[in-house]
Design a protein around this motif. Structure first.
Motif, short mmCIF file in Angstrom:
data_model
loop_
_atom_site.label_atom_id
_atom_site.label_comp_id
_atom_site.label_asym_id
_atom_site.label_seq_id
_atom_site.Cartn_x
_atom_site.Cartn_y
_atom_site.Cartn_z
N TRP A 192 37.91 -25.11 -35.32
CA TRP A 192 36.55 -25.48 -35.56
C TRP A 192 35.51 -24.47 -35.75
N ASP A 196 35.76 -28.79 -30.36
CA ASP A 196 34.87 -29.52 -31.16
C ASP A 196 33.35 -29.20 -30.79
N ASP A 246 31.48 -32.20 -29.87
CA ASP A 246 32.09 -33.01 -28.76
C ASP A 246 32.09 -32.46 -27.36
N GLN A 275 41.65 -36.72 -28.75
CA GLN A 275 40.83 -37.25 -29.72
C GLN A 275 40.56 -36.27 -30.62
N GLN A 276 40.13 -34.86 -30.13
CA GLN A 276 39.83 -34.10 -31.03
C GLN A 276 41.00 -33.43 -31.66
N ALA A 331 43.49 -35.15 -32.65
CA ALA A 331 43.63 -36.56 -33.65
C ALA A 331 42.74 -36.02 -35.01
N ALA A 332 41.71 -35.61 -34.70
CA ALA A 332 40.77 -35.38 -35.90
C ALA A 332 40.98 -34.12 -36.94
N GLY A 365 45.16 -40.17 -35.40
CA GLY A 365 44.74 -39.43 -36.64
C GLY A 365 46.17 -39.01 -37.12
N GLN A 392 37.87 -36.13 -46.72
CA GLN A 392 38.11 -35.34 -45.38
C GLN A 392 37.88 -34.02 -45.65
#
Length: 352
Positions: A15, A25, A28, A193-194, A196-197, A236, A340
């Motif tokens: 990121w 992120d 987040d 979750q980060q 996954a993105a 993801g 994306q």
């Protein structure tokens, strides 16, 4: 010659927060544990990769700070290291500065070359340019997102290029994105979750040791945490090759119960059982690498972190385990409903 924007040359990028490369992120950040967020500010594993037709040197304009003691990485020296393939060509010392330029001589041939900056100084690359030729971004390689603790971050490797994700990335022909967080990596679900993105062509998760010490887990808790973590990552990345690495040898912890009564041996077994249960449930793109016998006590500098030889052994084990997964026919996930972007290619946000 004018300075070139470094962005097309940077690899290992997860990121960005303004002009800085970060490893969590920034949108987040509030959900992250404090220690994870602190480690994510270091640009671990970020490097420059380029072709240099006709060039005799490369100039790199950078900003670097004296590392905070809490951010220090054990081992790495403050040098810019030039690599070609598996060989370090030269190293140039770099002092902390608000702005400075380092000049690195290039051998004959156009490359590709890799430059590893001194990551413990939170180096920010401001610009690049060739001396006597041209610089072109090296071809992009498949992205390999690697999550773990201080061992993944590269502690006690003498150079960033000697950390096991960097060594295995070269062997596999992948672009390692290092999400190793020293003292952390305890199965935090927001981190899953980060991950996954993030765009990824391969994944490796190597955590569990800090679940014995820093924040004690029981074996059943780690079992369920691993299953939940992988399940969230799979949201993801439903068909992405994923290697789960259980904790490496730590002699003092193997048979010593933590505050919840779990030894590291028991936690390791729980993690491996969790991975095996996911495979039995149909995750054919997941594999488990048992970590106990990858290293011996002679490879541990302080009873926990491997030396360069230990990082090389771990890299070889990961390469052997991950290679069949990344070379197998790809499993294509369903197409996303919207566009994306790859990290770092879109607009910048935040402040420098």
């Amino acid at each position: 010659m004018t300075w070139l924007d470094p962005d097309p040359f940077l690899r290992g990028v997860a990121w960005r927060d303004g002009v800085r490369v970060v490893r969590a992120d920034p949108a987040d950040r509030a959900r992250l544990p404090w220690d994870t967020g602190e480690r994510a500010l270091l640009p671990v594993g970020v490097r420059l990769e380029f072709l240099a037709p006709g060039a005799r040197a490369v100039e790199i304009r950078y900003r670097a700070t004296v590392p905070d003691p809490g951010h220090a990485l054990h081992g790495p020296a403050p040098v810019f290291a030039l690599w070609r393939g598996d060989r370090c060509v030269t190293e140039v010392c770099a002092e902390p500065a608000k702005e400075a330029v380092v000049v690195i001589g290039l051998p004959s041939g156009e490359g590709p070359f890799t430059v590893h900056p001194p990551q413990a100084q939170s180096s920010l690359i401001l610009g690049v340019r060739a001396v006597g030729g041209r610089l072109l971004p090296a071809p992009e390689r498949p992205r390999w997102v690697v999550h773990g603790d201080s061992i993944t971050e590269g502690w006690w490797s003498t150079r960033p290029a000697h950390a096991w994700p960097a060594v295995a990335g070269r062997a596999l022909g992948l672009d390692p994105v290092n999400l190793g967080y020293a003292g952390s990596a305890r199965g935090e679900l927001c981190v899953a979750q980060q991950i996954a993105a993030l765009p990824a062509d391969a994944l490796t998760l190597a955590f569990g040791t800090n679940c014995w010490s820093r924040v004690p887990f029981s074996a059943p808790l780690l079992y369920e945490t691993v299953r939940a973590f992988v399940t969230l990552v799979r949201v993801g990345h439903p068909g992405t090759p994923l290697l789960l690495v259980s904790p490496l040898l730590c002699p003092d912890a193997e048979d010593t119960p933590n505050a919840l009564g779990a030894t590291l041996s028991e936690l390791r077994a729980a993690l491996e059982r969790a991975g095996a249960s996911l495979v039995r449930a149909g995750d054919s793109r997941l594999s488990v690498l048992p970590g106990r016998d990858v290293l011996g006590p002679e490879h541990l500098v302080d009873g926990l972190h491997p030396d360069d030889a230990g990082h090389a052994r771990l890299a070889a084990a990961v390469t052997e385990a991950l290679a069949p997964l990344v070379r197998a026919p790809a499993v294509r996930p369903p197409k996303a409903s919207g566009p994306q972007q790859r990290p770092g290619r879109g607009p910048r946000s935040g402040s420098p």
